[in-house]
Scaffold this motif. Structure first.
Motif, mmCIF file in Angstrom:
data_model
loop_
_atom_site.group_PDB
_atom_site.id
_atom_site.type_symbol
_atom_site.label_atom_id
_atom_site.label_comp_id
_atom_site.label_asym_id
_atom_site.label_seq_id
_atom_site.Cartn_x
_atom_site.Cartn_y
_atom_site.Cartn_z
ATOM 1 N N ASP A 150 38.925 50.414 29.856
ATOM 2 C CA ASP A 150 39.302 49.306 28.919
ATOM 3 C C ASP A 150 39.918 48.290 29.950
ATOM 4 O O ASP A 150 41.183 48.647 30.456
ATOM 5 C CB ASP A 150 40.296 49.765 27.950
ATOM 6 N N ILE A 151 39.462 47.000 30.124
ATOM 7 C CA ILE A 151 40.063 46.104 31.004
ATOM 8 C C ILE A 151 40.540 44.878 30.314
ATOM 9 O O ILE A 151 39.452 44.321 29.485
ATOM 10 C CB ILE A 151 38.970 45.727 32.363
ATOM 11 N N LEU A 152 41.731 44.449 30.337
ATOM 12 C CA LEU A 152 42.071 43.309 29.684
ATOM 13 C C LEU A 152 42.542 42.202 30.630
ATOM 14 O O LEU A 152 43.321 42.623 31.541
ATOM 15 C CB LEU A 152 43.363 43.853 29.045
ATOM 16 N N ALA A 153 41.784 41.070 30.963
ATOM 17 C CA ALA A 153 42.296 40.238 31.789
ATOM 18 C C ALA A 153 42.363 38.750 30.990
ATOM 19 O O ALA A 153 41.601 38.418 30.202
ATOM 20 C CB ALA A 153 40.840 40.146 32.770
ATOM 21 N N THR A 154 43.450 38.003 31.679
ATOM 22 C CA THR A 154 43.742 36.939 31.017
ATOM 23 C C THR A 154 43.828 35.888 32.275
ATOM 24 O O THR A 154 44.257 36.053 33.197
ATOM 25 C CB THR A 154 45.208 36.933 30.433
ATOM 26 N N ASN A 155 42.769 34.625 31.885
ATOM 27 C CA ASN A 155 42.759 33.785 33.128
ATOM 28 C C ASN A 155 42.245 34.234 34.457
ATOM 29 O O ASN A 155 42.782 33.796 35.264
ATOM 30 C CB ASN A 155 43.981 32.980 33.129
ATOM 31 N N GLN A 156 41.422 35.372 34.260
ATOM 32 C CA GLN A 156 40.992 35.885 35.681
ATOM 33 C C GLN A 156 39.885 36.596 35.212
ATOM 34 O O GLN A 156 39.388 37.127 34.332
ATOM 35 C CB GLN A 156 41.953 36.672 36.273
ATOM 36 N N TYR A 157 39.139 37.062 36.320
ATOM 37 C CA TYR A 157 37.881 37.893 36.135
ATOM 38 C C TYR A 157 38.103 39.372 35.589
ATOM 39 O O TYR A 157 39.503 39.646 36.064
ATOM 40 C CB TYR A 157 37.009 38.015 37.501
ATOM 41 N N ALA A 158 37.582 39.711 34.535
ATOM 42 C CA ALA A 158 37.670 41.174 34.162
ATOM 43 C C ALA A 158 37.186 42.237 35.181
ATOM 44 O O ALA A 158 37.744 43.221 35.337
ATOM 45 C CB ALA A 158 37.213 41.365 32.728
ATOM 46 N N LEU A 159 35.829 41.761 35.749
ATOM 47 C CA LEU A 159 35.143 42.809 36.549
ATOM 48 C C LEU A 159 34.293 42.058 37.549
ATOM 49 O O LEU A 159 33.701 40.961 37.427
ATOM 50 C CB LEU A 159 34.336 43.642 35.822
ATOM 51 N N ARG A 160 34.700 42.337 38.708
ATOM 52 C CA ARG A 160 33.972 41.555 39.588
ATOM 53 C C ARG A 160 33.166 42.452 40.814
ATOM 54 O O ARG A 160 33.747 43.143 41.340
ATOM 55 C CB ARG A 160 34.960 40.662 40.461
ATOM 56 N N LEU A 161 32.048 42.181 40.842
ATOM 57 C CA LEU A 161 31.109 43.035 41.835
ATOM 58 C C LEU A 161 30.767 42.364 43.018
ATOM 59 O O LEU A 161 30.361 41.270 42.711
ATOM 60 C CB LEU A 161 29.986 43.734 41.186
ATOM 61 N N ASN A 162 31.229 42.659 44.123
ATOM 62 C CA ASN A 162 31.136 41.689 45.439
ATOM 63 C C ASN A 162 30.691 42.759 46.585
ATOM 64 O O ASN A 162 31.225 43.585 46.881
ATOM 65 C CB ASN A 162 32.577 41.180 45.695
ATOM 66 N N THR A 163 29.704 42.199 47.403
ATOM 67 C CA THR A 163 29.211 43.184 48.267
ATOM 68 C C THR A 163 28.617 42.055 49.451
ATOM 69 O O THR A 163 28.406 40.963 49.243
ATOM 70 C CB THR A 163 28.060 43.948 47.988
ATOM 71 N N THR A 164 28.660 42.561 50.651
ATOM 72 C CA THR A 164 28.147 41.744 51.772
ATOM 73 C C THR A 164 26.687 42.684 52.184
ATOM 74 O O THR A 164 26.193 42.034 52.970
ATOM 75 C CB THR A 164 29.174 41.830 53.198
ATOM 76 N N ASP A 165 26.442 43.571 51.241
ATOM 77 C CA ASP A 165 25.098 44.120 51.337
ATOM 78 C C ASP A 165 23.742 42.962 51.228
ATOM 79 O O ASP A 165 24.020 42.401 50.332
ATOM 80 C CB ASP A 165 25.077 45.300 50.554
ATOM 81 N N ALA A 166 22.974 43.098 52.155
ATOM 82 C CA ALA A 166 21.755 42.150 51.924
ATOM 83 C C ALA A 166 21.194 42.291 50.730
ATOM 84 O O ALA A 166 20.345 41.500 50.006
ATOM 85 C CB ALA A 166 21.076 42.374 53.096
#
Length: 179
Positions: A150-166
């Motif tokens: 359960d993720i509560l986010a205010t004025n920001q990303y709730a979930l970010r997936l980021n990779t340098t994988d090609a």
């Protein structure tokens, strides 16, 4: 100079009080030279310990509060610790708290501070950052998670997936084993 003074001339032996019965010995004293009384001890360290295969107990109000077993496990709130550090308790507030010396707030707490909340992380202003519930629910930004995550986010990303994988990144969601 005190009500009871025990003095031994300077030498390499320990200066100690020995209390024993037919099967156990307890020593309280000051180490003379490294390892003289206990393996791993250092010169001039104070010590309390046994040379027999017995543990130590600390008690207040006629009840054992902490134990060191003969194998080195430490128990607080339990007389039978099964790990290197074992903290027992059954009520809210029976927990471990880490608090920053410059803050009045709690940085993290493990144990049941409130019913069902087993691990809580807070920032310096006592705002809950993450909560792990006894039900298995985990909250980020909320102290009362209603879901497994359960993720509560205010004025920001709730979930970010980021990779340098090609190949990029992805999120896989399954229901009953089906993507």
């Amino acid at each position: 100079a005190s009500t009871l003074d025990l003095t031994k001339a300077s030498d390499t032996g320990e200066r100690a009080i020995r209390i024993e019965n037919s099967s156990a010995r307890l020593y309280v004293g000051v180490e003379g030279s490294s390892g003289n009384r206990f393996v791993g001890s250092a010169t001039n360290n104070g010590f309390i310990g046994t040379t027999t295969d017995d543990g130590l107990e600390l008690a207040t109000a006629n009840a054992v509060r902490a134990v060191i077993t003969n194998t080195g496990n430490v128990g607080i709130g339990t007389t039978s610790p099964t790990r290197k550090l074992h903290i027992g308790g059954t009520a809210p507030g029976d927990s471990i708290i880490r608090q920053d010396a410059t803050s009045s707030g709690t940085n993290w707490e493990i144990g049941e501070r409130e019913a069902g909340k087993w691990m809580i992380f807070e920032d310096d202003s006592d705002s809950v950052v993450a909560t792990f519930m006894s039900t298995g629910n985990v909250g980020i930004g909320t102290s009362s998670p209603s879901y497994r995550a359960d993720i509560l986010a205010t004025n920001q990303y709730a979930l970010r997936l980021n990779t340098t994988d090609a190949d990029g990144c992805f999120l896989a969601i399954q229901t009953n084993g089906t993507a």
